[in-house]
Scaffold this motif. Structure first.
Motif, PDB file in Angstrom:
ATOM      1  N   HIS A   8       0.814  -1.222   0.000  1.00 49.94           N
ATOM      2  CA  HIS A   8       0.000   0.000   0.000  1.00 49.94           C
ATOM      3  C   HIS A   8       0.847   1.272   0.000  1.00 49.94           C
ATOM      4  N   VAL A   9       1.813   1.329  -0.901  1.00 49.89           N
ATOM      5  CA  VAL A   9       2.726   2.466  -0.936  1.00 49.89           C
ATOM      6  C   VAL A   9       2.105   3.639  -1.684  1.00 49.89           C
ATOM      7  N   VAL A  10       2.225   4.824  -1.067  1.00 49.10           N
ATOM      8  CA  VAL A  10       1.664   6.045  -1.653  1.00 49.10           C
ATOM      9  C   VAL A  10       2.769   7.092  -1.761  1.00 49.10           C
ATOM     10  N   LYS A  11       2.861   7.756  -2.912  1.00 49.49           N
ATOM     11  CA  LYS A  11       3.766   8.906  -3.032  1.00 49.49           C
ATOM     12  C   LYS A  11       3.031  10.022  -3.759  1.00 49.49           C
ATOM     13  N   ARG A  12       2.973  11.173  -3.108  1.00 52.92           N
ATOM     14  CA  ARG A  12       2.289  12.320  -3.700  1.00 52.92           C
ATOM     15  C   ARG A  12       3.304  13.413  -4.035  1.00 52.92           C
ATOM     16  N   PHE A  13       3.118  14.057  -5.178  1.00 53.49           N
ATOM     17  CA  PHE A  13       3.825  15.309  -5.480  1.00 53.49           C
ATOM     18  C   PHE A  13       2.756  16.374  -5.606  1.00 53.49           C
ATOM     19  N   GLY A  14       2.572  17.126  -4.546  1.00 55.59           N
ATOM     20  CA  GLY A  14       1.461  18.078  -4.549  1.00 55.59           C
ATOM     21  C   GLY A  14       0.157  17.317  -4.689  1.00 55.59           C
ATOM     22  N   ALA A  15      -0.622  17.647  -5.732  1.00 55.36           N
ATOM     23  CA  ALA A  15      -1.914  16.985  -5.902  1.00 55.36           C
ATOM     24  C   ALA A  15      -1.772  15.667  -6.660  1.00 55.36           C
ATOM     25  N   LEU A  16      -0.620  15.518  -7.334  1.00 50.83           N
ATOM     26  CA  LEU A  16      -0.420  14.329  -8.158  1.00 50.83           C
ATOM     27  C   LEU A  16      -0.059  13.109  -7.299  1.00 50.83           C
ATOM     28  N   ARG A  17      -0.791  12.005  -7.525  1.00 45.30           N
ATOM     29  CA  ARG A  17      -0.454  10.766  -6.831  1.00 45.30           C
ATOM     30  C   ARG A  17       0.367   9.907  -7.789  1.00 45.30           C
ATOM     31  N   ASP A  21      -1.310   3.843  -3.841  1.00 43.64           N
ATOM     32  CA  ASP A  21      -1.667   2.607  -3.156  1.00 43.64           C
ATOM     33  C   ASP A  21      -1.121   1.383  -3.896  1.00 43.64           C
ATOM     34  N   VAL A  22       0.167   1.389  -4.135  1.00 42.10           N
ATOM     35  CA  VAL A  22       0.791   0.297  -4.884  1.00 42.10           C
ATOM     36  C   VAL A  22       1.119  -0.874  -3.963  1.00 42.10           C
ATOM     37  N   SER A  23       0.639  -2.028  -4.303  1.00 43.41           N
ATOM     38  CA  SER A  23       1.027  -3.238  -3.579  1.00 43.41           C
ATOM     39  C   SER A  23       1.564  -4.236  -4.594  1.00 43.41           C
ATOM     40  N   LEU A  24       2.705  -4.800  -4.262  1.00 46.61           N
ATOM     41  CA  LEU A  24       3.401  -5.634  -5.236  1.00 46.61           C
ATOM     42  C   LEU A  24       4.291  -6.596  -4.475  1.00 46.61           C
ATOM     43  N   ALA A  25       4.343  -7.857  -4.909  1.00 47.50           N
ATOM     44  CA  ALA A  25       5.275  -8.794  -4.280  1.00 47.50           C
ATOM     45  C   ALA A  25       6.136  -9.417  -5.367  1.00 47.50           C
ATOM     46  N   ILE A  26       7.439  -9.231  -5.238  1.00 44.09           N
ATOM     47  CA  ILE A  26       8.369  -9.821  -6.202  1.00 44.09           C
ATOM     48  C   ILE A  26       8.944 -11.079  -5.565  1.00 44.09           C
ATOM     49  N   GLU A  27       8.793 -12.218  -6.268  1.00 41.40           N
ATOM     50  CA  GLU A  27       9.254 -13.478  -5.674  1.00 41.40           C
ATOM     51  C   GLU A  27      10.746 -13.679  -5.892  1.00 41.40           C
TER      52      GLU A  27
END
Lengths: 247, 326, 386, 304
Positions: A8-17, A21-27
């Protein structure tokens, strides 16, 4: 255990997301490609994984260890290696010097002041071995400025390999390459596949679909699909949002 | 690098070394003790510039406050001598006139100052770094100007030179050789450092900081270490200077002095070992010749400095070496 | 017999001609660059004027004055002195304006058996325990400047004063010197900083303290700025001000303009001194350099005259006690009038009250009002064993 | 309390004076990325130009014109001859070249004009006082300086935010090639901006002429202060320079005004004076160091 998990990673630049809400699993030992149109947030994602960007929310972990608050060098020390989209090499140094620096980093601290580092076998031998792996040994003594574009990309890869990473993050390794150079790079990566966990971000779809175990599709900061190549290729949402749009 | 250039370079270096060793004897023969004094001055500045070059040329860090460490080194020697003369003590220690105590202590004092100032300054970069190093040097300068006990802006005189292992260094020639030996040592150490693991990291961080972080280095620690080494070298230079001039004053820490040191390093050529020595020599010779020639020396000296910045970015050594070294 | 007499005469003639031809080199280390460059320029021009008047000689001895800029950096002054001593074999030196430069340069000259005649700086160590037979000061012991200002403040009857000086050695000495002869009440001492150019904070404070007079020591550009801001703040019309000579020389008065008018200073020389030597000097200076003489120019000139008198008595020789004996006699008319050397080879002279007034042509002139101190020596002479 | 208000006003006034100088410096840095140590020399040229013209013509209005013209012209020549070769170079070479220029200008003024400080008086119309608070007269001229400082701040803001040239400047500072693609000669734009910065330096010089001393080296005394201010504000930011100037003006003035009495509360007279004097000399440097340690790119960082 997954090699890399984004939760559930979030990164905002001002109003831009840029990461929404990135969720990812690398095996482990997987070659995982991340694709997406320009502006989808791929560069942001790399920044978040390497530590150059600090997320506004969510956690990132590597081999089960929470690395969200770690600095760039600390993540690198823990086995995260990367290549840059636009080649970043130490210009005044030879190819071998560049790789030796990565070897040196792997060996721990560098507070050794008086011994000539260019004459230390412990640094030079692994460096030459890494150059050998990317077919660049004959250019070892050349200054970076004298290398061709393709050779520089190979050197990037050698640097990343020299630190014996657990996780290799490749940011568009084929960018700007001619067909022949691209093919050589694909062959190189194919040789690495299954030996190290690789996250590949790439625009070259042929390369991606021929190499990747799994593919994640990023659109507007969101992962809309993750799965094996065929599943992604046939996914309706992906086709309309991305592949279709481009075709 | 061609073999011809390698040979030429070796010849040049050997010739310079021979000239530096022979200089006092020739000067004595010609009865010109002033040449020895001038050459000693040159050696000391070359030492400071060599240290500065480690952070400037190899580390890419423009410190505009290097004179502070030079001054602190000088003041350490002068203050120790002052307390010896007064028969008082400083922080519980008696004064001393022994070089083997005073000079290392000068390096420690300058090194500690560099550690504190560097630790704070290195949080910034670019112009901010230039200006914060300048600010710390200015603070040091003003503190010494106001330090009435140690002479304030009038400075502090040394009654005599330090003794070296109990022996007095009376004549100019002996002192010259002491400085020459120390300069050779400093050059040797710095030269080895630049190709050591430490030096590789330092240069790497100058070339590409992001790349270095991505392979696992925190440049900060290496830069700070280099900053402290450069500060200690300047401190030793200041200690020698105090012995040469037998006088210290806050003027040693003035911002223009920092500018002079920068000019010397660049004039000779950054990222070369010979550069700072050549730069210091050229700078001193040009400045003292010009100001002996005309009272409006600045009108000529200024444009020379400008020309070096514009047309000889790799300095005199770089011009000499041409494309052979980079 | 005749032959012998002839050869003797010939030898004597030879001695005389060589003596006359033996040129004395004078090393003149002074400040020509930096904002204070005008001080050194005036001192040098005053000195050279005296040499020119004699056609390149002082006291009949041909002299060569070698001038070099110390850049107001003590270490550079020292380096120039080394060069003069060792390369040019110069024995006689003069020219230094600033005490910190003198502090670095003078010991080296004296150790090398050189002679130093100071035309301006007169720091206290060399007047007291570090005094030296080969060291002369023709200008003042630094404290004199402020002592005389203190004496003037006392004479004018001030009781409650505020004293201001920069926060460095000379500034602290100024306040000590001033208090020595002032004796009245001091409400507050205010220390300014070295490069300060804005004094509004200090002036607001002075206004609130309501002193009857102010003494401030800010030489050169700082002094000009202080006077201008003092006038603008309106305090000039309410509170009297006394300064020492370096805070109100002819150049400062000219640059401050109307802001200087009414300010009082003390000095040992002024352009309007009516004695013949001074009239000739002031006219000669104006003719040669096309500008007004200053206190620094007069000191350069007087220094040259004193050296000239000594050279005349010794026939151009520097290397024996005769030079000292002759020098200490000070047998020459100086622009400032009465002058003699004290036991520490520093001046004993008169100090005058000077006031800035508006001249007929609208410019600012410094006018001598009267004598403040007579035959004034210094407080350090008693520590000097010569 | 009245004294405190007066001292604060003094601080504000000093701050606005510094801003006059800082505005040009930060403009030039923000747009061209050049550190110009010779900015102080342009300040000196402005003051000399004004003082010499005023002395020759007897008119202070012509003096102002002379000062502005002299500094703008000098700036133009310096840009064309030297600075334009430095745009893409490391800061190190910019520092060195402009350090050399300082020496040159100081020597040149000594050679051409002489070493004695020049006369520059307050214009008669501005030489009185205004009673800002009962019993506290404030010099009219200083109020005029403040007005000019505020006008320049406002003018620069309008210029950059509202005019076409200002827009090009903003674009040019972030995207050279884009501006070039618009068909604008970026070289000429830079020459213009540098000359404008020089003229602002000259304006500062001629404004402080009647308050301070018009002499050789007058620029270096304020140069370091000016750099302090723009570094605190964030280099390239006019707003930062403004805030930084006011901050430094206030800190410096109030420090000098109140530190001595503060120290006297717990120390004896002479030690307190000495310490307070020393601390007030270094106070502004301390402020800068603290600001940079906490915010390494100044209060208003300009994005790259």
């Amino acid at each position: 255990m997954s090699a890399l998990v984004l939760d559930h990673v979030v990164k905002r630049f001002g109003a831009l997301r840029a990461a929404d809400d990135v969720s990812l699993a690398i095996e482990d030992k997987e070659l995982h490609a991340i694709i997406g149109p320009n502006g989808a947030g791929k560069t942001t994602l790399i920044g978040l994984v390497t530590g150059e960007l600090v997320p506004n929310g969510g956690r990132i972990s590597m081999q089960g260890q929470d690395i969200t608050d770690w600095t760039v060098p600390r993540r690198a020390q823990a086995g995260l290696a990367r290549s840059f989209q636009i080649t970043r090499l130490c210009e005044g140094f030879s190819a071998e010097d560049n790789v030796a620096l990565a070897v040196q980093a792997k060996l721990g601290h560098s507070f050794r002041f008086l011994r000539n580092a260019r004459k230390e076998p412990a640094l030079r031998e692994p460096a030459r071995a890494a150059l050998q792996r990317v077919d660049l040994l004959d250019r070892a003594d050349r200054l970076v400025g004298e290398l061709s574009h393709g050779e520089k990309r190979q050197l990037e890869l050698a640097i990343a390999l020299a630190s014996e990473p657990r996780l290799l993050l490749l940011d568009e390794p084929m960018a700007g390459m001619g067909q022949e150079e691209s093919q050589r790079m694909v062959a190189l990566l194919a040789g690495l596949k299954g030996k190290i966990t690789i996250v590949l971000i790439e625009h070259d779809m042929d390369a991606v679909f021929s190499l990747a175990d799994r593919i994640s599709v990023l659109v507007a900061g969101r992962v809309i699909k993750t799965g094996p190549a065929e599943a992604v290729r046939s996914d309706a949402a992906v086709r309309s949002a991305y592949l279709g749009g481009e075709a | 690098m061609t073999d011809r250039w390698k040979l030429l370079r070796s010849i040049l270096i050997v010739a310079a070394a021979v000239a530096l060793i022979a200089l006092p004897f020739v000067a004595a023969m010609l009865g010109s003790t002033y040449a020895i004094t001038l050459a000693t001055r040159l050696l000391i500045y070359a030492m400071v510039a060599t240290g500065l070059n480690l952070i400037l040329g190899y580390g890419g860090l423009v410190s505009f406050g290097h004179a502070a460490y030079f001054g602190l080194g000088g003041y350490t020697v002068a203050i120790l001598a002052f307390h010896l003369g007064e028969g008082t003590s400083i922080l519980g220690f008696p004064g001393t006139n022994e070089a083997l105590v005073a000079w290392p202590l000068a390096m420690v004092v300058s090194g500690l100052a560099a550690l504190v100032f560097g630790a704070l300054s290195l949080r910034t970069s670019g112009v901010y770094f230039i200006m914060i190093t300048l600010a710390f040097a200015q603070m040091t300068y003003y503190v010494f100007v106001a330090l009435k006990y140690y002479g304030g802006d009038d400075g502090l005189s040394l009654a005599r030179r330090n003794t070296l292992g109990g022996a007095r260094i009376v004549d100019a020639q002996t002192f010259y050789f002491v400085c020459l030996a120390l300069l050779a040592l400093v050059i040797g150490v710095v030269q080895r450092m630049t190709v050591s693991r430490f030096g590789m990291v330092l240069s790497g961080a100058r070339a590409d900081e992001r790349r270095m972080m991505a392979i696992g280095y925190s440049p900060y620690r290496y830069r700070l270490t280099a900053f402290v080494i450069a500060g200690m070298t300047a401190g030793l230079g200041g200690a020698l200077w105090a012995n040469l001039a037998r006088f210290v004053s806050p003027d040693m820490m003035a911002w223009t002095k920092s500018g002079d040191f920068l000019a010397m390093a660049i004039l000779g050529g950054l990222t070369s070992i010979a550069g700072p020595v050549i730069g210091a020599a050229a700078f001193i010779l040009i400045e003292s010749t010009l100001s002996g020639l005309t009272e409006y020396w600045q009108v000529i000296f200024g444009p020379i400095v400008v020309a070096v910045a514009l047309f000889a970015p790799r300095g005199l050594w770089g011009m000499l070496a041409g494309k052979q070294e980079r | 017999m005749i032959f012998k007499a002839l050869t003797t005469a010939g030898a004597a003639l030879l001695v005389m001609t060589t003596a006359a031809a033996a040129q004395v080199k004078i090393g003149f280390i002074t400040t020509l660059s930096t904002p204070a460059g005008y001080l050194g320029e005036d001192a040098r021009d005053g000195f050279n004027l005296a040499v020119d008047e004699e056609g390149g000689k002082l006291g009949g001895t041909p002299v060569q004055v070698i001038v070099e800029d110390d850049k107001l950096r003590p270490a550079d002054g020292k380096q120039i002195a080394d060069k003069f001593l060792q390369s040019d074999k110069i024995k006689l030196f003069s020219g230094i304006i600033f005490s910190n430069v003198a502090g670095a340069v003078v010991p080296g000259i004296l150790e090398a058996d050189g002679i130093y005649v100071s035309p301006n700086a007169g720091p206290s160590p060399f007047a007291g325990k570090d005094c030296n037979a080969n060291y002369y000061v023709t200008s003042w012991q630094n404290d004199n400047l402020h002592e005389s200002a203190g004496a003037l403040a006392k004479k004018l009857g001030y009781k409650n004063m505020v004293l201001l000086a920069p926060n460095y050695q000379a500034g602290k000495d100024a306040i000590t010197g001033f208090r020595r002869l002032y004796g009245g009440g001091v409400i507050e001492e205010i220390y300014t900083s070295l490069d300060q150019t804005d004094f509004s904070a200090e002036m607001a404070k002075i206004r609130s303290l309501k002193p009857d007079a102010v003494f401030q020591f800010h030489p050169g550009g700082q002094g000009i700025a202080f006077l201008k801001q003092w006038a603008q703040s309106g305090l000039k019309d309410q509170i009297a001000m006394v300064v020492a000579a370096p805070s109100l020389d002819q150049r400062i008065a000219a640059a401050a303009g109307d802001a200087a008018i009414g300010i009082r200073a003390t000095a040992h020389w002024n352009v309007d001194f009516p004695n013949e030597a001074n009239k000739a000097f002031v006219a000669g200076f104006r003719k040669k350099y096309n500008r007004e003489a200053t206190i620094y120019a007069s000191q350069g000139y007087d220094t040259a005259k004193l050296i000239g008198a000594a050279l005349k008595a010794t026939g151009g020789k520097l290397d024996d006690k005769a030079f000292r004996t002759a020098m200490l006699k000070a047998d020459v008319k100086l622009t400032r009038g009465a002058f003699k050397f004290g036991p520490n080879q520093h001046p004993i002279q008169d100090w005058y009250e000077i006031k800035a007034v508006k001249a007929a042509d609208g410019s600012v002139a410094l006018e001598t009002v009267g004598k403040v101190l007579e035959n004034h020596g210094d407080a350090y002479a008693k520590d000097c064993k010569l | 309390m009245e004294l405190f208000i007066e001292q604060s006003l003094n601080g504000l006034q000093l701050g606005l004076t510094i801003f006059l100088l800082a505005a040009g410096l930060t403009l030039v840095f923000g747009i061209m990325g050049v550190i110009n140590l010779a900015h102080g020399s342009l300040f000196m040229v402005g003051a000399y130009g004004a003082a010499l013209t005023a002395a020759k013509t007897g008119s202070w209005i012509l003096g102002i014109a002379g000062g502005l013209a002299a500094s703008a012209l000098t700036g133009f020549l310096v840009e064309v001859a030297i600075v334009r070769r430095l745009y893409h170079r490391d800061h190190l070479y910019q520092v060195l070249a402009t350090f050399g220029l300082i020496l040159f200008f100081n020597g040149l003024v000594a050679l051409l004009v002489g070493r004695a400080p020049l006369l520059m008086e307050t214009p008669k119309a501005l030489s009185g006082f205004v009673e800002i608070l009962p019993g506290i007269p404030y010099p009219t001229y200083r109020l005029a300086v403040m007005a000019v400082g505020l006008t320049v701040a406002l003018g620069l803001w309008l210029f950059i935010a509202r005019t076409r040239t200002g827009m090009l400047i903003r674009a040019g500072s972030t995207n050279r090639s884009m501006v070039a693609a618009l068909g604008v000669d970026i070289g000429r734009l830079y020459t213009l901006v540098f000359s404008l910065g020089a003229m602002l330096a000259g304006l500062a010089g001629l404004m402080v002429g009647p308050i301070r001393s018009v002499q050789i080296g007058m620029g270096e005394q304020v140069l370091i202060l000016t750099f302090l201010v723009i570094v605190i504000g964030g280099i390239g930011s006019i707003r930062g320079a403004f805030v930084g100037s006011i901050l430094i003006g206030l800190v410096d003035t109030l420090g000098r005004a109140y530190l001595p009495s503060l120290f006297k509360v717990f120390l004896t007279g002479s030690i307190a004076d000495g310490l307070a004097g020393t601390l007030s000399s270094i106070l502004i440097y301390l402020v800068m160091a603290v600001v940079l340690v906490v915010r390494p790119r100044g209060l208003f960082p300009v994005s790259e």
